[in-house]
Design a protein around this motif. Structure first.
Motif, PDB file in Angstrom:
ATOM      1  N   ARG A   4      18.672 -69.614 -28.882  1.00 37.66           N
ATOM      2  CA  ARG A   4      17.746 -70.158 -27.879  1.00 37.66           C
ATOM      3  C   ARG A   4      18.212 -71.551 -27.508  1.00 37.66           C
ATOM      4  O   ARG A   4      18.424 -72.401 -28.357  1.00 37.66           O
ATOM      5  CB  ARG A   4      16.332 -70.194 -28.439  1.00 37.66           C
ATOM      6  CG  ARG A   4      15.726 -68.808 -28.567  1.00 37.66           C
ATOM      7  CD  ARG A   4      14.301 -68.837 -29.097  1.00 37.66           C
ATOM      8  NE  ARG A   4      13.418 -69.496 -28.145  1.00 37.66           N
ATOM      9  CZ  ARG A   4      12.472 -70.366 -28.493  1.00 37.66           C
ATOM     10  NH1 ARG A   4      12.264 -70.671 -29.743  1.00 37.66           N
ATOM     11  NH2 ARG A   4      11.702 -70.925 -27.587  1.00 37.66           N
ATOM     12  N   TYR A   7      16.585 -75.395 -23.027  1.00 33.86           N
ATOM     13  CA  TYR A   7      15.873 -74.909 -21.840  1.00 33.86           C
ATOM     14  C   TYR A   7      14.886 -73.808 -22.223  1.00 33.86           C
ATOM     15  O   TYR A   7      13.720 -73.848 -21.814  1.00 33.86           O
ATOM     16  CB  TYR A   7      16.891 -74.405 -20.807  1.00 33.86           C
ATOM     17  CG  TYR A   7      16.270 -73.790 -19.572  1.00 33.86           C
ATOM     18  CD1 TYR A   7      15.775 -74.594 -18.550  1.00 33.86           C
ATOM     19  CD2 TYR A   7      16.194 -72.412 -19.417  1.00 33.86           C
ATOM     20  CE1 TYR A   7      15.219 -74.047 -17.409  1.00 33.86           C
ATOM     21  CE2 TYR A   7      15.642 -71.853 -18.278  1.00 33.86           C
ATOM     22  CZ  TYR A   7      15.156 -72.664 -17.282  1.00 33.86           C
ATOM     23  OH  TYR A   7      14.599 -72.115 -16.160  1.00 33.86           O
ATOM     24  N   ASP A   8      15.341 -72.832 -23.007  1.00 29.56           N
ATOM     25  CA  ASP A   8      14.463 -71.735 -23.434  1.00 29.56           C
ATOM     26  C   ASP A   8      13.262 -72.263 -24.218  1.00 29.56           C
ATOM     27  O   ASP A   8      12.122 -71.833 -23.995  1.00 29.56           O
ATOM     28  CB  ASP A   8      15.220 -70.745 -24.327  1.00 29.56           C
ATOM     29  CG  ASP A   8      16.315 -69.987 -23.608  1.00 29.56           C
ATOM     30  OD1 ASP A   8      16.157 -69.683 -22.414  1.00 29.56           O
ATOM     31  OD2 ASP A   8      17.346 -69.703 -24.266  1.00 29.56           O
ATOM     32  N   TRP A  11      10.887 -74.228 -21.874  1.00 29.69           N
ATOM     33  CA  TRP A  11      10.235 -73.264 -20.986  1.00 29.69           C
ATOM     34  C   TRP A  11       9.125 -72.541 -21.741  1.00 29.69           C
ATOM     35  O   TRP A  11       7.980 -72.511 -21.296  1.00 29.69           O
ATOM     36  CB  TRP A  11      11.260 -72.273 -20.437  1.00 29.69           C
ATOM     37  CG  TRP A  11      10.676 -71.251 -19.513  1.00 29.69           C
ATOM     38  CD1 TRP A  11      10.098 -70.062 -19.870  1.00 29.69           C
ATOM     39  CD2 TRP A  11      10.585 -71.328 -18.094  1.00 29.69           C
ATOM     40  NE1 TRP A  11       9.665 -69.393 -18.759  1.00 29.69           N
ATOM     41  CE2 TRP A  11       9.952 -70.149 -17.653  1.00 29.69           C
ATOM     42  CE3 TRP A  11      10.990 -72.273 -17.158  1.00 29.69           C
ATOM     43  CZ2 TRP A  11       9.705 -69.895 -16.312  1.00 29.69           C
ATOM     44  CZ3 TRP A  11      10.752 -72.020 -15.825  1.00 29.69           C
ATOM     45  CH2 TRP A  11      10.107 -70.847 -15.412  1.00 29.69           C
ATOM     46  N   LYS A 163      10.206 -68.955 -11.248  1.00 27.59           N
ATOM     47  CA  LYS A 163      10.945 -67.999 -12.070  1.00 27.59           C
ATOM     48  C   LYS A 163      11.918 -68.770 -12.940  1.00 27.59           C
ATOM     49  O   LYS A 163      12.496 -69.769 -12.512  1.00 27.59           O
ATOM     50  CB  LYS A 163      11.694 -67.000 -11.198  1.00 27.59           C
ATOM     51  CG  LYS A 163      10.770 -65.987 -10.565  1.00 27.59           C
ATOM     52  CD  LYS A 163      11.538 -64.790 -10.085  1.00 27.59           C
ATOM     53  CE  LYS A 163      10.524 -63.778  -9.553  1.00 27.59           C
ATOM     54  NZ  LYS A 163      11.044 -62.454  -9.503  1.00 27.59           N
ATOM     55  N   LYS A 164      12.092 -68.284 -14.133  1.00 30.09           N
ATOM     56  CA  LYS A 164      13.001 -68.923 -15.068  1.00 30.09           C
ATOM     57  C   LYS A 164      14.438 -68.746 -14.590  1.00 30.09           C
ATOM     58  O   LYS A 164      14.846 -67.654 -14.200  1.00 30.09           O
ATOM     59  CB  LYS A 164      12.829 -68.317 -16.461  1.00 30.09           C
ATOM     60  CG  LYS A 164      13.622 -69.012 -17.533  1.00 30.09           C
ATOM     61  CD  LYS A 164      13.316 -68.423 -18.903  1.00 30.09           C
ATOM     62  CE  LYS A 164      14.074 -69.160 -19.981  1.00 30.09           C
ATOM     63  NZ  LYS A 164      13.826 -68.562 -21.304  1.00 30.09           N
ATOM     64  N   SER A 165      15.184 -69.819 -14.639  1.00 30.04           N
ATOM     65  CA  SER A 165      16.599 -69.765 -14.275  1.00 30.04           C
ATOM     66  C   SER A 165      17.391 -69.085 -15.382  1.00 30.04           C
ATOM     67  O   SER A 165      17.000 -69.112 -16.555  1.00 30.04           O
ATOM     68  CB  SER A 165      17.154 -71.181 -14.078  1.00 30.04           C
ATOM     69  OG  SER A 165      16.511 -71.823 -13.024  1.00 30.04           O
ATOM     70  N   ARG A 166      18.486 -68.488 -14.989  1.00 31.84           N
ATOM     71  CA  ARG A 166      19.373 -67.917 -15.995  1.00 31.84           C
ATOM     72  C   ARG A 166      20.106 -69.052 -16.678  1.00 31.84           C
ATOM     73  O   ARG A 166      20.317 -70.115 -16.108  1.00 31.84           O
ATOM     74  CB  ARG A 166      20.362 -66.968 -15.326  1.00 31.84           C
ATOM     75  CG  ARG A 166      19.681 -65.756 -14.768  1.00 31.84           C
ATOM     76  CD  ARG A 166      20.566 -64.842 -13.995  1.00 31.84           C
ATOM     77  NE  ARG A 166      21.992 -64.988 -14.283  1.00 31.84           N
ATOM     78  CZ  ARG A 166      22.926 -64.266 -13.741  1.00 31.84           C
ATOM     79  NH1 ARG A 166      22.625 -63.332 -12.883  1.00 31.84           N
ATOM     80  NH2 ARG A 166      24.194 -64.460 -14.043  1.00 31.84           N
ATOM     81  N   SER A 167      20.497 -68.825 -17.910  1.00 26.61           N
ATOM     82  CA  SER A 167      21.258 -69.849 -18.617  1.00 26.61           C
ATOM     83  C   SER A 167      22.560 -69.249 -19.129  1.00 26.61           C
ATOM     84  O   SER A 167      22.713 -68.029 -19.203  1.00 26.61           O
ATOM     85  CB  SER A 167      20.442 -70.447 -19.761  1.00 26.61           C
ATOM     86  OG  SER A 167      20.091 -69.450 -20.686  1.00 26.61           O
ATOM     87  N   LEU A 168      23.469 -70.106 -19.465  1.00 29.18           N
ATOM     88  CA  LEU A 168      24.773 -69.698 -19.934  1.00 29.18           C
ATOM     89  C   LEU A 168      25.051 -70.430 -21.225  1.00 29.18           C
ATOM     90  O   LEU A 168      24.911 -71.654 -21.300  1.00 29.18           O
ATOM     91  CB  LEU A 168      25.832 -70.062 -18.879  1.00 29.18           C
ATOM     92  CG  LEU A 168      27.290 -69.838 -19.233  1.00 29.18           C
ATOM     93  CD1 LEU A 168      27.563 -68.329 -19.365  1.00 29.18           C
ATOM     94  CD2 LEU A 168      28.181 -70.421 -18.151  1.00 29.18           C
TER      95      LEU A 168
END
Length: 179
Positions: A4, A7-8, A11, A163-168
């Motif tokens: 995680r 950001y996760d 959020w 909406k939650k952004s994607r993460s890398l």
């Protein structure tokens, strides 16, 4: 196991509700306000008979339309002056945790005074009607630039629908070679 990210974690700690399509209602800890995107938002609240829901979250400053030198000359451009005067009136009428008006020694760029004045803290969600708001991520905050209608929504509800952004995740398993 998927790690995680910060950001996760931020959020998840601020989600009030998630809809079936993945849209989340996110609680906002700090709302930075300036004179450009806030007049229409405050007017929208007035027209709807509403007030800011949590004035203790609002930190405001005159920012975009103020001169950086010759303060004694005032704000010469009439539209800029009206926007700053409108911010003054809105904050007087509704309140804020902190307000740094034109000519206050602490007044300045909204994204600088937030951290300088201790208004941006790790673990917070931070929004402002300005695209540079994401720079508050440097302080371990989850920060977003928002539009004028969203400024009104956050003033009224202390939440933001998004909406939650994607993460890398990038993982380095080996030391990099010498340069």
């Amino acid at each position: 196991m998927v790690a995680r990210t910060l950001y996760d974690k931020l959020w998840d700690d601020h989600v009030v509700r998630t809809e079936s399509d993945g849209t989340a209602l996110l609680y906002i800890d700090r709302h930075l306000v300036h004179e450009v995107t806030s007049p229409q938002a405050y007017e929208g609240l007035r027209l709807a008979g509403r007030k800011p829901w949590r004035v203790a979250s609002i930190v405001a400053t005159a920012d975009h339309n103020t001169p950086t030198t010759d303060w004694d000359q005032g704000i010469r451009d009439p539209i800029s002056r009206t926007q700053v005067e409108t911010l003054d009136a809105n904050i007087r009428a509704t309140g804020a945790k902190a307000y740094f008006p034109f000519r206050d020694a602490r007044q300045g760029i909204v994204h600088v005074i937030g951290p300088e004045q201790g208004a941006t803290l790790p673990g917070m969600t931070v929004v402002c009607g300005d695209s540079h708001t994401s720079t508050h991520g440097a302080f371990a905050a989850l920060a977003f630039g928002i539009g004028t209608s969203e400024v009104e929504h956050v003033l009224a509800t202390q939440c933001l629908l998004m909406k939650k952004s994607r993460s890398l995740l990038i993982r380095a398993d080996h030391a990099s070679p010498p340069a």
